[in-house]
Design a protein around this motif. Structure first.
Motif, short mmCIF file in Angstrom:
data_model
loop_
_atom_site.label_atom_id
_atom_site.label_comp_id
_atom_site.label_asym_id
_atom_site.label_seq_id
_atom_site.Cartn_x
_atom_site.Cartn_y
_atom_site.Cartn_z
N ASN A 1 8.03 81.29 75.39
CA ASN A 1 8.85 81.86 76.48
C ASN A 1 8.42 81.21 77.86
OD1 ASN A 1 9.28 84.08 78.53
ND2 ASN A 1 10.54 84.75 76.97
N LEU A 2 7.14 81.13 78.29
CA LEU A 2 6.95 80.45 79.51
C LEU A 2 7.25 79.02 79.26
CD1 LEU A 2 5.16 80.42 81.80
CD2 LEU A 2 3.01 80.02 80.41
N CYS A 3 7.37 78.56 78.29
CA CYS A 3 7.86 76.90 78.44
C CYS A 3 9.44 77.03 78.66
CB CYS A 3 7.47 76.35 77.26
SG CYS A 3 5.73 75.99 76.68
N MET A 4 9.98 77.86 78.11
CA MET A 4 11.45 77.88 78.00
C MET A 4 12.24 78.62 79.16
SD MET A 4 11.61 78.57 73.85
CE MET A 4 13.24 78.52 73.59
N PHE A 5 12.01 80.00 79.34
CA PHE A 5 12.80 80.61 80.12
C PHE A 5 12.75 80.18 81.75
CE2 PHE A 5 13.62 82.88 76.85
CZ PHE A 5 14.29 84.18 76.96
N PRO A 6 11.46 80.02 82.42
CA PRO A 6 11.49 79.45 83.73
C PRO A 6 12.19 78.16 84.02
CG PRO A 6 9.38 80.26 83.14
CD PRO A 6 10.10 80.15 81.72
N VAL A 7 12.22 77.25 83.08
CA VAL A 7 12.96 76.17 83.17
C VAL A 7 14.40 76.37 83.00
CG1 VAL A 7 13.55 73.81 82.08
CG2 VAL A 7 11.07 74.58 82.10
N LEU A 8 15.09 77.15 82.09
CA LEU A 8 16.22 77.58 82.02
C LEU A 8 16.88 78.35 83.20
CD1 LEU A 8 16.41 78.13 78.26
CD2 LEU A 8 17.38 76.27 79.32
N GLY B 1 18.52 72.08 81.64
CA GLY B 1 17.24 72.39 81.07
C GLY B 1 16.94 72.54 79.54
N LYS B 2 18.01 72.23 78.92
CA LYS B 2 17.89 72.64 77.46
C LYS B 2 16.86 71.65 76.68
CE LYS B 2 21.97 69.75 76.14
NZ LYS B 2 23.35 69.86 75.36
N PHE B 3 16.86 70.29 77.19
CA PHE B 3 15.67 69.54 76.66
C PHE B 3 14.44 70.02 76.73
CE2 PHE B 3 12.86 65.80 76.57
CZ PHE B 3 12.86 65.54 75.33
N TRP B 4 13.89 70.18 78.21
CA TRP B 4 12.59 70.75 78.48
C TRP B 4 12.48 72.14 78.22
CZ3 TRP B 4 9.62 66.95 79.16
CH2 TRP B 4 9.84 65.57 79.64
N GLY B 5 13.47 72.68 78.13
CA GLY B 5 13.45 74.29 77.78
C GLY B 5 13.52 74.78 76.37
N MET B 6 14.31 73.95 75.76
CA MET B 6 14.35 74.40 74.13
C MET B 6 13.89 73.47 73.24
SD MET B 6 18.32 75.57 74.38
CE MET B 6 18.33 75.90 72.78
N PHE B 7 14.16 71.98 73.20
CA PHE B 7 13.98 71.02 72.18
C PHE B 7 12.45 70.68 72.46
CE2 PHE B 7 18.35 69.90 72.80
CZ PHE B 7 18.82 70.48 71.73
N MET B 8 11.80 70.59 73.69
CA MET B 8 10.53 70.18 73.79
C MET B 8 9.29 71.65 73.01
SD MET B 8 9.50 67.39 74.91
CE MET B 8 7.83 67.63 75.38
N PRO B 9 9.74 72.88 73.25
CA PRO B 9 8.99 73.78 72.69
C PRO B 9 9.07 73.69 71.09
CG PRO B 9 10.06 74.88 74.37
CD PRO B 9 10.57 73.39 74.24
N LEU B 10 10.37 73.31 70.61
CA LEU B 10 10.56 73.15 69.23
C LEU B 10 9.73 71.73 68.67
CD1 LEU B 10 11.77 74.06 66.76
CD2 LEU B 10 13.71 72.44 67.11
N ILE B 11 9.73 70.84 69.41
CA ILE B 11 8.73 69.75 68.91
C ILE B 11 7.20 70.28 68.83
CG2 ILE B 11 8.10 67.44 69.78
CD1 ILE B 11 10.87 67.09 70.83
N LEU B 12 6.77 70.88 70.22
CA LEU B 12 5.54 71.66 70.21
C LEU B 12 5.20 72.05 69.17
CD1 LEU B 12 2.86 71.66 72.05
CD2 LEU B 12 3.91 73.58 73.21
N PHE B 13 5.88 73.09 68.60
CA PHE B 13 5.83 74.04 67.38
C PHE B 13 5.42 73.18 66.18
CE2 PHE B 13 7.05 76.57 63.90
CZ PHE B 13 6.42 77.88 64.19
#
Length: 221
Positions: A132-139, A147-159
């Protein structure tokens, strides 16, 4: 007002509502690999679902509509976090039965006591807050398109990377029972481990909300 904004966001997601029924199926499929994976996957997928509010908001230019209402920007942020929190609870509610059901068909059966299962729930809550911290502030700051790359795909890659690292470490010689040792330690230190993760999750979520509130207040439309 926060509840009203949450309801507005939920109604805006009407075109995505049917997709929510796919999440338990995905969680069940993850649980076939290992039952303990079903809960964090379910929580993550429900969090990911709540991000659709940003896509709908941008497509329908709902920001301008919301800001014409007699509400503060902080209420908009709070409503979205409330919806996200509800999605996280739904993730737990769907993930736990999926884990129990998946254990009947799992490639790696789970035979531990119920005390060993609680850390999976605590880890899921912690991951929910971190992502949530990785996604919501960016979006909130950049919007969905930017912001969808940094706010969505990066957390998915991190997971995916975190899970791959765990599989690699647990596959090393001598680490065959690493997970069981961790779960046994957690069951003996319930307050320290589970309580610590719960407190950390709450603090991270508060930080995420404050950061999103600050960034959204500075955003121009």
């Amino acid at each position: 007002m926060m509840k009203r904004m949450m309801i507005l966001d939920w109604n805006a997601l009407k075109c995505f509502h049917l997709r929510i029924f796919l999440i338990p199926v995905i969680s069940l499929a993850a649980g076939v690999i290992t039952p303990l994976l079903a809960v964090p996957v379910s929580v993550f997928m429900f969090l990911f679902f709540s991000v659709n509010t940003f896509a709908v908001e941008e497509k329908g230019d709902l920001n301008r509509l919301y800001l014409t209402l007699p509400v503060k920007r902080s209420s908009i942020v709070a409503g979205r976090y409330l919806l996200s929190g509800c999605m996280g609870l739904f993730g737990l509610a769907a993930g736990i039965p999926a884990a129990v059901l998946a254990d009947r068909f799992s490639l790696s059966h789970y035979y531990g006591p119920i005390g060993w299962f609680l850390p999976a729930v605590s880890v899921s809550c912690l991951l929910f807050s971190i992502f949530n911290l990785c996604m919501f502030p960016v979006l909130f700051r950049l919007g969905y398109s930017r912001g969808k790359f940094w706010g969505m795909f990066m957390p998915l890659i991190l997971f995916s990377m975190l899970y791959s690292v765990w599989v690699l470490i647990s596959s090393l010689p001598g680490n065959e029972y690493l997970l069981f040792h961790i779960l046994e330690y957690a069951s003996r230190h319930m307050l320290l481990v589970n309580g610590g993760m719960a407190v950390a999750a709450a603090l991270i979520l508060i930080l995420s909300f404050l950061l999103s509130n600050w960034l959204y207040a500075k955003r121009e439309f």
